[in-house]
Write a protein that holds these residues in place. Structure first.
Motif, PDB file in Angstrom:
ATOM      1  N   ARG A  22       0.831  -1.211   0.000  1.00 49.31           N
ATOM      2  CA  ARG A  22       0.000   0.000   0.000  1.00 49.31           C
ATOM      3  C   ARG A  22       0.865   1.260   0.000  1.00 49.31           C
ATOM      4  O   ARG A  22       0.541   2.240  -0.675  1.00 49.31           O
ATOM      5  N   ASP A  23       1.963   1.245   0.721  1.00 56.44           N
ATOM      6  CA  ASP A  23       2.886   2.388   0.707  1.00 56.44           C
ATOM      7  C   ASP A  23       3.432   2.626  -0.697  1.00 56.44           C
ATOM      8  O   ASP A  23       3.526   3.758  -1.165  1.00 56.44           O
ATOM      9  N   ASN A  28       0.663   4.104  -2.850  1.00 52.02           N
ATOM     10  CA  ASN A  28       0.432   5.507  -2.484  1.00 52.02           C
ATOM     11  C   ASN A  28       1.550   6.403  -2.999  1.00 52.02           C
ATOM     12  O   ASN A  28       1.297   7.525  -3.433  1.00 52.02           O
ATOM     13  N   ARG A  50       0.994   9.552  -5.441  1.00 47.59           N
ATOM     14  CA  ARG A  50       1.479  10.900  -5.138  1.00 47.59           C
ATOM     15  C   ARG A  50       2.292  11.457  -6.295  1.00 47.59           C
ATOM     16  O   ARG A  50       2.179  12.628  -6.653  1.00 47.59           O
TER      17      ARG A  50
END
Length: 96
Positions: A13-14, A17, A21
């Motif tokens: 998930r990081d 994300n 971004r």
């Protein structure tokens, strides 16, 4: 799901994300650059300064007229509410 599965899920998930971004920053920079380019081109208005001033004055007059009309409508609604309230009060006091 064990501890290792939670850690792997968090890392995935990081990573997603981080990619989102980056894509958001790119879109923001594209939009910013496009707006800057539009601003550099200058105004392509075919209206003269007098016409723009006349439009501004007419717009202000129209806004004032709308404000006065809204005030009149509010007064009429207040009057209707007061009259209906008085009629209800009279009906309750004299007929009950």
């Amino acid at each position: 799901m064990g501890t290792l599965g939670c850690i792997n899920d968090m890392m995935r998930r990081d990573k997603e994300n981080r990619e989102l971004r980056k894509a958001g920053k790119e879109r923001l920079n594209e939009t910013r650059n496009r707006l800057i380019d539009l601003n550099k081109k200058g105004h392509s208005s075919h209206l003269s300064l007098e016409q723009l001033e006349e439009i501004r004055i007419k717009t202000q007059e129209k806004e004032e007229a709308e404000t006065h009309q809204l005030f009149k409508i509010k007064l009429i609604m207040l009057g209707i509410v007061l009259i209906s309230g008085a009629l209800v009060w009279i009906g309750i006091t004299f007929f009950f």
